[in-house]
Design a protein around this motif. Sequence first.
Motif, mmCIF file in Angstrom:
data_model
loop_
_atom_site.group_PDB
_atom_site.id
_atom_site.type_symbol
_atom_site.label_atom_id
_atom_site.label_comp_id
_atom_site.label_asym_id
_atom_site.label_seq_id
_atom_site.Cartn_x
_atom_site.Cartn_y
_atom_site.Cartn_z
ATOM 1 N N LEU A 148 12.462 12.692 -11.448
ATOM 2 C CA LEU A 148 12.020 13.793 -12.305
ATOM 3 C C LEU A 148 12.367 15.117 -11.636
ATOM 4 C CD1 LEU A 148 8.466 12.407 -13.124
ATOM 5 C CD2 LEU A 148 10.380 12.488 -14.717
ATOM 6 N N ALA A 149 12.604 16.137 -12.466
ATOM 7 C CA ALA A 149 12.882 17.477 -11.940
ATOM 8 C C ALA A 149 12.022 18.485 -12.682
ATOM 9 C CB ALA A 149 14.363 17.820 -12.103
ATOM 10 N N ILE A 150 11.494 19.445 -11.932
ATOM 11 C CA ILE A 150 10.750 20.554 -12.529
ATOM 12 C C ILE A 150 11.610 21.796 -12.388
ATOM 13 C CG2 ILE A 150 8.660 21.964 -12.405
ATOM 14 C CD1 ILE A 150 7.209 19.573 -11.192
ATOM 15 N N MET A 151 11.994 22.372 -13.525
ATOM 16 C CA MET A 151 12.885 23.537 -13.515
ATOM 17 C C MET A 151 12.567 24.422 -14.716
ATOM 18 S SD MET A 151 16.512 21.911 -14.863
ATOM 19 C CE MET A 151 16.845 21.217 -13.273
ATOM 20 N N GLY A 152 13.191 25.591 -14.740
ATOM 21 C CA GLY A 152 12.931 26.522 -15.822
ATOM 22 C C GLY A 152 13.814 26.333 -17.031
ATOM 23 N N PRO A 164 8.455 20.404 -22.348
ATOM 24 C CA PRO A 164 7.777 21.622 -21.875
ATOM 25 C C PRO A 164 6.530 21.270 -21.082
ATOM 26 C CG PRO A 164 7.459 21.324 -24.238
ATOM 27 C CD PRO A 164 8.460 20.309 -23.811
ATOM 28 N N LEU A 165 6.416 21.897 -19.924
ATOM 29 C CA LEU A 165 5.327 21.592 -19.000
ATOM 30 C C LEU A 165 4.240 22.664 -19.052
ATOM 31 C CD1 LEU A 165 4.811 19.308 -16.959
ATOM 32 C CD2 LEU A 165 5.829 20.759 -15.195
ATOM 33 N N ALA A 166 4.668 23.942 -19.027
ATOM 34 C CA ALA A 166 3.721 25.064 -19.044
ATOM 35 C C ALA A 166 4.508 26.346 -19.247
ATOM 36 C CB ALA A 166 2.939 25.132 -17.730
ATOM 37 N N THR A 167 3.824 27.404 -19.671
ATOM 38 C CA THR A 167 4.486 28.699 -19.772
ATOM 39 C C THR A 167 4.787 29.234 -18.378
ATOM 40 O OG1 THR A 167 2.337 29.823 -19.853
ATOM 41 C CG2 THR A 167 3.376 29.264 -21.963
ATOM 42 N N HIS A 168 5.827 30.055 -18.293
ATOM 43 C CA HIS A 168 6.323 30.504 -16.991
ATOM 44 C C HIS A 168 6.687 31.989 -17.077
ATOM 45 C CE1 HIS A 168 9.587 29.993 -13.644
ATOM 46 N NE2 HIS A 168 8.511 30.631 -13.225
ATOM 47 N N PRO A 169 5.712 32.882 -16.924
ATOM 48 C CA PRO A 169 5.976 34.324 -17.060
ATOM 49 C C PRO A 169 6.761 34.879 -15.866
ATOM 50 C CG PRO A 169 3.619 33.792 -17.166
ATOM 51 C CD PRO A 169 4.310 32.593 -16.649
ATOM 52 N N HIS A 170 7.639 35.838 -16.161
ATOM 53 C CA HIS A 170 8.344 36.600 -15.131
ATOM 54 C C HIS A 170 7.956 38.069 -15.274
ATOM 55 C CE1 HIS A 170 10.639 32.984 -14.537
ATOM 56 N NE2 HIS A 170 11.368 33.546 -13.607
ATOM 57 N N LEU A 275 9.943 19.661 -17.605
ATOM 58 C CA LEU A 275 9.976 18.410 -16.849
ATOM 59 C C LEU A 275 11.178 17.617 -17.355
ATOM 60 C CD1 LEU A 275 8.532 16.672 -14.731
ATOM 61 C CD2 LEU A 275 7.231 15.632 -16.594
ATOM 62 N N VAL A 276 12.140 17.378 -16.464
ATOM 63 C CA VAL A 276 13.452 16.873 -16.876
ATOM 64 C C VAL A 276 13.756 15.548 -16.181
ATOM 65 C CG1 VAL A 276 15.932 17.406 -16.986
ATOM 66 C CG2 VAL A 276 14.243 19.254 -17.171
ATOM 67 N N HIS A 277 14.363 14.641 -16.924
ATOM 68 C CA HIS A 277 14.913 13.428 -16.307
ATOM 69 C C HIS A 277 16.147 12.983 -17.079
ATOM 70 C CE1 HIS A 277 13.605 10.471 -19.385
ATOM 71 N NE2 HIS A 277 12.548 11.247 -19.521
ATOM 72 N N SER A 278 16.989 12.228 -16.419
ATOM 73 C CA SER A 278 18.211 11.746 -17.043
ATOM 74 C C SER A 278 17.877 10.740 -18.136
ATOM 75 C CB SER A 278 19.116 11.104 -15.987
ATOM 76 O OG SER A 278 20.220 10.470 -16.597
ATOM 77 N N ARG A 279 18.558 10.852 -19.276
ATOM 78 C CA ARG A 279 18.308 9.917 -20.379
ATOM 79 C C ARG A 279 18.694 8.490 -20.004
ATOM 80 N NH1 ARG A 279 21.221 13.549 -24.032
ATOM 81 N NH2 ARG A 279 19.758 15.112 -24.807
ATOM 82 N N SER A 280 19.659 8.360 -19.112
ATOM 83 C CA SER A 280 20.134 7.023 -18.743
ATOM 84 C C SER A 280 19.240 6.350 -17.700
ATOM 85 C CB SER A 280 21.565 7.101 -18.200
ATOM 86 O OG SER A 280 21.617 7.900 -17.030
ATOM 87 N N LYS A 281 18.281 7.101 -17.169
ATOM 88 C CA LYS A 281 17.425 6.550 -16.107
ATOM 89 C C LYS A 281 16.230 5.826 -16.703
ATOM 90 C CE LYS A 281 15.473 7.666 -11.639
ATOM 91 N NZ LYS A 281 16.448 6.808 -10.963
ATOM 92 N N GLN A 282 16.008 4.596 -16.250
ATOM 93 C CA GLN A 282 14.837 3.829 -16.667
ATOM 94 C C GLN A 282 13.677 4.176 -15.742
ATOM 95 O OE1 GLN A 282 14.742 1.679 -19.345
ATOM 96 N NE2 GLN A 282 12.545 1.508 -19.003
ATOM 97 N N PHE A 293 0.696 12.550 -16.060
ATOM 98 C CA PHE A 293 -0.224 13.391 -15.289
ATOM 99 C C PHE A 293 0.238 14.847 -15.317
ATOM 100 C CE2 PHE A 293 -1.348 15.551 -11.375
ATOM 101 C CZ PHE A 293 -2.714 15.332 -11.289
ATOM 102 N N LEU A 294 1.525 15.087 -15.058
ATOM 103 C CA LEU A 294 2.035 16.458 -15.045
ATOM 104 C C LEU A 294 1.919 17.112 -16.415
ATOM 105 C CD1 LEU A 294 5.265 16.151 -12.841
ATOM 106 C CD2 LEU A 294 3.049 17.120 -12.195
ATOM 107 N N LEU A 295 2.272 16.384 -17.465
ATOM 108 C CA LEU A 295 2.216 16.950 -18.810
ATOM 109 C C LEU A 295 0.788 17.296 -19.207
ATOM 110 C CD1 LEU A 295 4.795 14.643 -20.645
ATOM 111 C CD2 LEU A 295 5.114 17.040 -19.979
ATOM 112 N N GLU A 296 -0.178 16.548 -18.704
ATOM 113 C CA GLU A 296 -1.577 16.802 -19.054
ATOM 114 C C GLU A 296 -2.218 17.884 -18.191
ATOM 115 O OE1 GLU A 296 -3.573 13.087 -18.740
ATOM 116 O OE2 GLU A 296 -2.475 12.160 -20.406
ATOM 117 N N HIS A 297 -1.804 18.008 -16.930
ATOM 118 C CA HIS A 297 -2.532 18.849 -15.995
ATOM 119 C C HIS A 297 -1.844 20.154 -15.606
ATOM 120 C CE1 HIS A 297 -4.496 14.922 -15.443
ATOM 121 N NE2 HIS A 297 -5.554 15.607 -15.087
#
Length: 324
Positions: A148-152, A164-170, A275-282, A293-297
């Motif tokens: 998994l990757a967490i990125m903007g 989408p994981l959460a809002t990200h203000p700059h 929250l990103v992951h490769s579609r080909s990854k099981q 957990f991440l999506l909920e918290h």
Amino acid sequence: MNFVRSLTLRQLQIFVICTRCPSFARAAEELHLTQPAVSMQIKQLEDAAGLSLFERVARRLTLTEAGERLSHHANRILGEIKDAEDAMMSLTQADSGSIAVSIVSSATYFAPKLLALYSQQFPKVDVHFSVGNRETLLRHLQDNATDLAIMGRPPPELGTTAEPLATHPHVIIAPLSHPLRHAQRFDLHELAHDTFLLREPGSGTRAVTEHVFKQNLFVPSRSVTLGSNETIKQAVMAGMGVSLVSLHTLGLELRTGEIAVLDVNGTPVERTWQLVHSRSKQLSPTCLAFRRFLLEHAAPFLEDEYASYVPRRVKNVADAGVVR
């Protein structure tokens, strides 16, 4: 070799039970089989080995030397199988195993806290995380080097699933001595004579800054490229210039009042943590549980941590080209 080929797991299980019982009749009761069925399985095992495994001493089953040696190996084999079963069961229950997570550097200010919360609930799960800029995370995803990757900004050039994981203000930050520190709703062009401190090319924050400049037809009189959020914050506090940075990198400085957030029109610039992951990854059950957990918290956690620092008026440009 012929012995190994003809050996069955069921025969080993019956043999091990027989080694613990005084007779085949008692072993048959424990196995819920008939005594002839047990005797037949032991006879087939002895024929395959070419050796007697049991003998009777004072009306009690006793292992021969061959039986003693086979008992040692049989218990090890069945023990390994039991360990494998336990490992598979724990994975299906998502309470053990390992996860590889890649995060952009701006996420290092909150992701470890979320990982700590997760580890409290699932202490047997081993979470490995690596940090890099956006380009580094793209390589990890492309090389299947991360779960998994967490990125903007999710990579449209790769086959990925982004949630989408959460809002990200700059926000635009400045030293406490900046003349516009207390000004309200002024245009970005009022900062044309300031030095803008930028992240390196390939950084998601750099991409957001360039998008904001383009959207406002703004060109700073001078810019300096620095390689990390920490360096930029220290440089801003030292009076070197101003910068557009993630609000989530500023928790400590805002709590201690060491840095100013300017009230510039069009800010905060809202991005979204993805929250990103490769579609080909099981994804394993452990990874799926961590994802949930991440999506909920993540969103409630960031809301609690940073809500008081978000300026009241928000300009949402999350769907405007590069900032997503």
